[in-house]
Write an enzyme that holds these catalytic residues in place. Sequence first.
Site: not given
Length: 191
Positions: A99, A117
């Site tokens: 991420k 996410d």
Amino acid sequence: MAQRSRDPFCILIACLLSLRTKDHVTAQASMRLFRLARTPRRMLELPRRTIERAIYPVGFYRIKARHIHEICHALLRHFGGHVPDAMDHLLTLPGVGRKTANLVLVEGFRKPGICVDTHVHRISNRLGYVRTKTPGHTEMVLRARLPTRYWSEYNELFVSFGQTVCHPTSPWCSRCPVEAFCAKEGVTRSR
Ligand code: SF4
């Protein structure tokens, strides 16, 4: 927010601070830290305790302060003091997962990346666009299915959509503009 500065180092550090932390806490902690140091070399001159104090109360601030030092060491040792612009190099940095690496590529280098996410993972599954169990798997399916030109904006769109309409527990399906196209996979309660 510091992530908007476009400086890959600040984006990397701010993203690290943001994990398990509310946005406004991250923003204030980033500002305090970047007032003290904005480069790996300068950051390493700060005692770890000083970094901890600057970034408190972000989640896991002690671990993050350690990671910040370790990242700066690695950047100086292996990358000439610069943040690398390749996923596999970014993933070698302590505390950096996919991420964070994707965000650095997108925001710091304008390269394609998909930041998955909790919002991106949840909504992509509800829509029926992917059928995955983990954010990591979601990213891989999206990379294969979603045209590259949409990658960078996908996260931003889905995060704000997830905060305002497609809430985690009870989505606002009755006012959702894409309800007609949504499979509502896993949705048991809605408004
Ligand atoms: Fe989310 Fe409901 Fe819209 Fe589907 S219809 S995207 S579940 S708010």
